[in-house]
Enzyme design. Structure first.
Site, PDB file in Angstrom:
ATOM      1  N   CYS A 280      -9.040   3.038   7.371  1.00 38.29           N
ATOM      2  CA  CYS A 280      -8.188   2.111   7.515  1.00 38.29           C
ATOM      3  C   CYS A 280      -8.058   0.961   6.314  1.00 38.29           C
ATOM      4  O   CYS A 280      -8.835   1.180   5.102  1.00 38.29           O
ATOM      5  CB  CYS A 280      -8.548   1.246   8.801  1.00 38.29           C
ATOM      6  SG  CYS A 280      -9.834   0.376   8.878  1.00 38.29           S
TER       7      CYS A 280
ATOM      8  N   CYS B  79      -4.530   3.318  10.674  1.00 39.44           N
ATOM      9  CA  CYS B  79      -3.209   2.234  10.563  1.00 39.44           C
ATOM     10  C   CYS B  79      -2.654   2.648   9.674  1.00 39.44           C
ATOM     11  O   CYS B  79      -2.768   3.787   8.615  1.00 39.44           O
ATOM     12  CB  CYS B  79      -3.913   0.931  10.178  1.00 39.44           C
ATOM     13  SG  CYS B  79      -4.461   0.822   8.569  1.00 39.44           S
TER      14      CYS B  79
ATOM     15  N   CYS C 109      -3.290   6.511   1.503  1.00 41.69           N
ATOM     16  CA  CYS C 109      -4.472   7.357   1.522  1.00 41.69           C
ATOM     17  C   CYS C 109      -4.151   8.469   0.286  1.00 41.69           C
ATOM     18  O   CYS C 109      -3.113   8.912  -0.284  1.00 41.69           O
ATOM     19  CB  CYS C 109      -4.374   8.289   2.823  1.00 41.69           C
ATOM     20  SG  CYS C 109      -5.824   9.558   2.635  1.00 41.69           S
TER      21      CYS C 109
END
Length: 145
Positions: free
Chosen positions: A12, A84, A91
């Protein structure tokens, strides 16, 4: 779960609430069948309300630490679960063979209101994460996660 231990990384933004609760649930529900870590795009520290919400259901995450995502984390993981939108968008590219899944969870740290209302938001998030982790572990028992 299959013979191979699954390496699940929960990711997250700040590694303070959602990913920490997911890590705790996966350890609690998955036992020795799963190896779990959590990380953040940044490290904001472990949120005391997340610790409290998990303690209410006898899952102790107080010993977990908030840390920033590393290349080693990505190499280690079989599955990266972003919890999230920010983490999903930021990412990094995953190594070949590493799967990715996204859970769009609201950030309980943004809850407003009195203390009772904020605690309810953390509890609702905790319970949603438990259901998602449980479903993930059941899917893993029946085939690829």
């Amino acid at each position: 779960m299959s013979d191979a231990v699954r390496h699940i990384l929960f990711l997250c933004t700040g590694n303070s609430c959602r990913s920490q609760m997911a890590e705790g649930w996966a350890r609690h529900l998955g036992g020795d069948e799963v190896s779990v870590r959590s990380a953040g795009i940044e490290a904001h520290g472990l949120n005391p309300r997340a610790v409290e919400a998990m303690a209410e259901v006898d899952v102790d995450i107080s010993g977990q630490a908030s840390h920033r995502l590393t290349d080693e984390d990505l190499q280690w993981a079989d599955l990266v679960v972003t919890v999230c939108g920010h983490a999903d968008e930021h990412c990094p590219i995953l190594p070949p063979g590493t799967r990715r899944e996204h859970w769009p969870l609201d950030d309980p740290a943004r809850a407003e209101g009195d203390e009772a209302a904020i605690r309810e938001v953390f509890r609702a998030c905790r319970d949603e994460i438990r259901a998602r982790v449980n479903e993930l572990l059941q899917r893993s028992e029946n085939g690829p996660a």
